[in-house]
Write an enzyme that holds these catalytic residues in place. Structure first.
Site, mmCIF file in Angstrom:
data_model
loop_
_atom_site.group_PDB
_atom_site.id
_atom_site.type_symbol
_atom_site.label_atom_id
_atom_site.label_comp_id
_atom_site.label_asym_id
_atom_site.label_seq_id
_atom_site.Cartn_x
_atom_site.Cartn_y
_atom_site.Cartn_z
ATOM 1 N N GLY A 3 -10.068 4.685 2.846
ATOM 2 C CA GLY A 3 -10.012 4.420 1.413
ATOM 3 C C GLY A 3 -9.871 2.945 1.153
ATOM 4 O O GLY A 3 -9.575 2.171 2.069
ATOM 5 N N GLN A 26 -6.206 -0.435 -4.384
ATOM 6 C CA GLN A 26 -6.391 -0.821 -5.785
ATOM 7 C C GLN A 26 -6.384 -2.347 -5.906
ATOM 8 O O GLN A 26 -5.514 -3.020 -5.347
ATOM 9 C CB GLN A 26 -5.228 -0.236 -6.607
ATOM 10 C CG GLN A 26 -5.504 -0.159 -8.081
ATOM 11 C CD GLN A 26 -4.664 0.941 -8.757
ATOM 12 O OE1 GLN A 26 -3.795 1.537 -8.134
ATOM 13 N NE2 GLN A 26 -4.928 1.175 -10.015
ATOM 14 N N ARG A 49 9.603 16.958 2.574
ATOM 15 C CA ARG A 49 10.683 16.131 1.998
ATOM 16 C C ARG A 49 11.683 17.030 1.276
ATOM 17 O O ARG A 49 12.899 16.856 1.382
ATOM 18 C CB ARG A 49 10.089 15.121 1.009
ATOM 19 C CG ARG A 49 9.364 13.970 1.686
ATOM 20 C CD ARG A 49 8.592 13.105 0.675
ATOM 21 N NE ARG A 49 7.966 11.965 1.336
ATOM 22 C CZ ARG A 49 6.888 11.338 0.877
ATOM 23 N NH1 ARG A 49 6.301 11.742 -0.236
ATOM 24 N NH2 ARG A 49 6.379 10.313 1.528
ATOM 25 N N HIS A 79 -0.426 16.325 -5.869
ATOM 26 C CA HIS A 79 0.372 15.436 -5.019
ATOM 27 C C HIS A 79 0.516 14.162 -5.844
ATOM 28 O O HIS A 79 -0.310 13.253 -5.773
ATOM 29 C CB HIS A 79 -0.371 15.179 -3.695
ATOM 30 C CG HIS A 79 0.253 14.084 -2.877
ATOM 31 N ND1 HIS A 79 1.524 14.137 -2.392
ATOM 32 C CD2 HIS A 79 -0.232 12.890 -2.476
ATOM 33 C CE1 HIS A 79 1.798 13.030 -1.727
ATOM 34 N NE2 HIS A 79 0.743 12.247 -1.766
ATOM 35 N N ASP A 121 5.286 16.523 0.647
ATOM 36 C CA ASP A 121 6.310 16.663 -0.401
ATOM 37 C C ASP A 121 7.201 17.880 -0.090
ATOM 38 O O ASP A 121 8.418 17.839 -0.293
ATOM 39 C CB ASP A 121 5.637 16.867 -1.770
ATOM 40 C CG ASP A 121 4.439 15.966 -1.953
ATOM 41 O OD1 ASP A 121 4.445 15.115 -2.836
ATOM 42 O OD2 ASP A 121 3.472 16.104 -1.158
ATOM 43 N N PRO A 175 -6.285 9.711 -4.630
ATOM 44 C CA PRO A 175 -5.487 10.882 -5.006
ATOM 45 C C PRO A 175 -6.040 12.113 -4.297
ATOM 46 O O PRO A 175 -7.202 12.501 -4.537
ATOM 47 C CB PRO A 175 -5.651 10.969 -6.514
ATOM 48 C CG PRO A 175 -6.913 10.206 -6.818
ATOM 49 C CD PRO A 175 -7.136 9.228 -5.731
ATOM 50 N N ARG A 227 -6.966 3.108 -12.547
ATOM 51 C CA ARG A 227 -6.917 4.213 -11.581
ATOM 52 C C ARG A 227 -8.301 4.879 -11.487
ATOM 53 O O ARG A 227 -8.741 5.283 -10.420
ATOM 54 C CB ARG A 227 -5.860 5.207 -12.074
ATOM 55 C CG ARG A 227 -5.198 5.949 -10.970
ATOM 56 C CD ARG A 227 -4.057 6.786 -11.491
ATOM 57 N NE ARG A 227 -4.033 8.026 -10.735
ATOM 58 C CZ ARG A 227 -4.535 9.152 -11.174
ATOM 59 N NH1 ARG A 227 -5.089 9.219 -12.357
ATOM 60 N NH2 ARG A 227 -4.477 10.232 -10.414
HETATM 61 P P1 NAD Z 1 -5.302 1.437 5.258
HETATM 62 O O1 NAD Z 1 -5.834 0.397 4.344
HETATM 63 O O2 NAD Z 1 -4.312 1.049 6.312
HETATM 64 O O3 NAD Z 1 -6.543 2.155 6.003
HETATM 65 C C1 NAD Z 1 -7.723 2.487 5.351
HETATM 66 C C2 NAD Z 1 -8.829 2.425 6.399
HETATM 67 O O4 NAD Z 1 -10.040 2.919 5.777
HETATM 68 C C3 NAD Z 1 -9.120 1.016 6.893
HETATM 69 O O5 NAD Z 1 -9.061 0.967 8.302
HETATM 70 C C4 NAD Z 1 -10.528 0.723 6.363
HETATM 71 O O6 NAD Z 1 -11.282 -0.117 7.201
HETATM 72 C C5 NAD Z 1 -11.114 2.142 6.300
HETATM 73 N N1 NAD Z 1 -12.279 2.253 5.415
HETATM 74 C C6 NAD Z 1 -12.448 1.702 4.172
HETATM 75 N N2 NAD Z 1 -13.682 1.987 3.720
HETATM 76 C C7 NAD Z 1 -14.289 2.748 4.668
HETATM 77 C C8 NAD Z 1 -15.568 3.344 4.761
HETATM 78 N N3 NAD Z 1 -16.470 3.230 3.777
HETATM 79 N N4 NAD Z 1 -15.848 4.043 5.877
HETATM 80 C C9 NAD Z 1 -14.955 4.170 6.871
HETATM 81 N N5 NAD Z 1 -13.742 3.605 6.851
HETATM 82 C C10 NAD Z 1 -13.400 2.910 5.751
HETATM 83 O O7 NAD Z 1 -4.703 2.579 4.319
HETATM 84 P P2 NAD Z 1 -3.650 3.711 4.766
HETATM 85 O O8 NAD Z 1 -2.265 3.236 4.524
HETATM 86 O O9 NAD Z 1 -4.034 4.214 6.112
HETATM 87 O O10 NAD Z 1 -3.940 4.835 3.657
HETATM 88 C C11 NAD Z 1 -5.151 5.579 3.692
HETATM 89 C C12 NAD Z 1 -5.188 6.569 2.532
HETATM 90 O O11 NAD Z 1 -4.196 7.576 2.719
HETATM 91 C C13 NAD Z 1 -4.879 5.926 1.170
HETATM 92 O O12 NAD Z 1 -5.747 6.463 0.191
HETATM 93 C C14 NAD Z 1 -3.450 6.344 0.910
HETATM 94 O O13 NAD Z 1 -3.134 6.364 -0.468
HETATM 95 C C15 NAD Z 1 -3.479 7.732 1.503
HETATM 96 N N6 NAD Z 1 -2.163 8.355 1.750
HETATM 97 C C16 NAD Z 1 -2.072 9.682 1.501
HETATM 98 C C17 NAD Z 1 -0.872 10.356 1.683
HETATM 99 C C18 NAD Z 1 -0.806 11.823 1.347
HETATM 100 O O14 NAD Z 1 0.274 12.441 1.322
HETATM 101 N N7 NAD Z 1 -1.937 12.462 1.124
HETATM 102 C C19 NAD Z 1 0.260 9.661 2.130
HETATM 103 C C20 NAD Z 1 0.129 8.296 2.416
HETATM 104 C C21 NAD Z 1 -1.095 7.643 2.210
#
Ligand code: NAD
Length: 314
Positions: free
Chosen positions: A82, A85, A154, A178, A151, A124, A91
């Site tokens: 991802g 922002q 937790r 979430h 969640d 999201p 958003r």
């Molecule tokens: P991060 O920035 O550390 O990692 C994101 C990775 O995605 C990077 O390595 C980036 O190079 C890669 N990426 C971006 N565009 C890409 C593409 N087009 N193709 C392939 N790879 C691509 O972020 P993170 O901390 O690892 O978080 C990742 C996601 O997980 C975020 O959206 C975050 O909000 C979400 N998250 C979800 C939960 C949940 O409970 N669902 C909890 C924590 C984080």
């Protein structure tokens, strides 16, 4: 299983993707792990680093950096990719950009001949899971998100602490988005077979206020972790590992994942966090809890929020 080896492909080797990968290795959950990222060098570095831990691991695992063609024989493709922002970005604009990221991922995964299960973590998460379902054209049962699995973990931890019991004996769920509109159906929360609402040590009012406080702690946990350390990743990594185990082990376990509702709780065509039975086919079925009238209202509101977000981008 698509073959006799259990194979997982992770797309997005950032903090979440790699916490998940590290947890998979430590719990010996699969036989083969492919790491994919738009930043190939990063994926290669991560594969090297994990491989150097193999000598200390409980079982062998084939770990490599790869590309989308490697998804063809994977059992599960986990998406944790991802973009963050930008300052001043709304958003909805972020959602649109992440939709483009998902388009660039799902199309080549499908072209590889992948025929397994999509598990989504990117936020999201309920919306991104629905987008994955639309873009992939897969049966909704084979597309799920981490939803409120974290969640719920937790919640069980905090209730366990309050009641001074093992969280594993706490059977309670966080349902809905979430995010900010999630809620706890306390009428369906149990310690073993006893309802938690009967367990107040100092009367009903004190219990209710403690439970409200716990619910708020759960809802705001991510904000507090992000404030302290910029991101959350270990918990979600372990939640994704738990879901992966349920799929690869054909466990039929109850987990609160983001699943497509098809008439359940009176809702249709929406992805949200609900207790589901998870097996090798993904979501075997949504488990419909007997929510009170007030809880149904909260659930309806949460679904409305998600529906409006999704409609904003299509
Ligand atoms: P991060 O920035 O550390 O990692 C994101 C990775 O995605 C990077 O390595 C980036 O190079 C890669 N990426 C971006 N565009 C890409 C593409 N087009 N193709 C392939 N790879 C691509 O972020 P993170 O901390 O690892 O978080 C990742 C996601 O997980 C975020 O959206 C975050 O909000 C979400 N998250 C979800 C939960 C949940 O409970 N669902 C909890 C924590 C984080």
């Amino acid at each position: 299983m698509r073959s006799d080896k259990r194979k997982v492909a992770v797309v997005g080797t950032g903090m979440v993707g790699m916490s998940y990968a590290y947890s998979l290795l430590n719990q010996s959950v699969c036989d083969e792990l492919t790491l994919i990222d738009i930043n190939k060098t990063r994926a290669e570095g991560e594969a090297m680093d994990l491989n150097h831990g193999l000598a200390f691991a409980a079982s062998n695992m084939k770990i490599s950096a790869g590309n989308y063609e490697d998804c063809r024989d994977a059992d599960i493709v986990v998406i944790a990719a991802g973009v963050a922002q930008k300052p001043g970005e709304s958003r909805l604009d972020l959602l649109r950009r992440n939709t483009e990221v998902f388009r660039s991922i799902i199309e080549p995964v499908i072209s590889s001949g992948f025929n397994g299960i999509f598990l989504v973590a990117t936020n999201p998460v309920d919306i991104m899971t629905r987008i994955t379902c639309v873009l992939s054209g897969f049966n909704p049962g084979r597309v799920l998100g981490s939803g409120t699995a974290l969640d719920t973990a937790r919640l069980r931890y905090l209730v366990g602490g309050y009641l001074r019991v093992d969280p594993r004996n706490v059977h309670a769920y966080v349902m809905g988005e979430h995010g900010d509109s999630e809620f706890v159906p306390w009428s369906q929360a149990f310690l073993a077979t006893k309802t938690i609402l009967e367990l107040g040590k100092n009367g009903e009012n004190e219990l209710r206020s403690c439970l409200d406080h716990i619910e708020e702690e759960v809802r705001t946990a991510a904000y507090r972790i992000i404030e302290a350390k910029q991101a959350t990743y270990y918990g979600i990594g372990m939640a994704l590992t738990r879901i992966t185990k349920a799929i690869l082990g054909d466990e039929h376990s109850v987990l609160t994942v983001s699943a497509m509702l098809r008439g359940d709780y009176g809702q249709r065509d929406i992805y949200t966090g609900v207790p589901c039975i998870i097996n090798q086919n993904g979501v075997q079925r949504v488990l419909e809890l007997s929510l009170s009238e007030q809880e149904m209202e909260k659930f309806g509101k949460s679904c409305k929020t998600l529906r409006e977000s999704f409609e904003g981008i299509v």
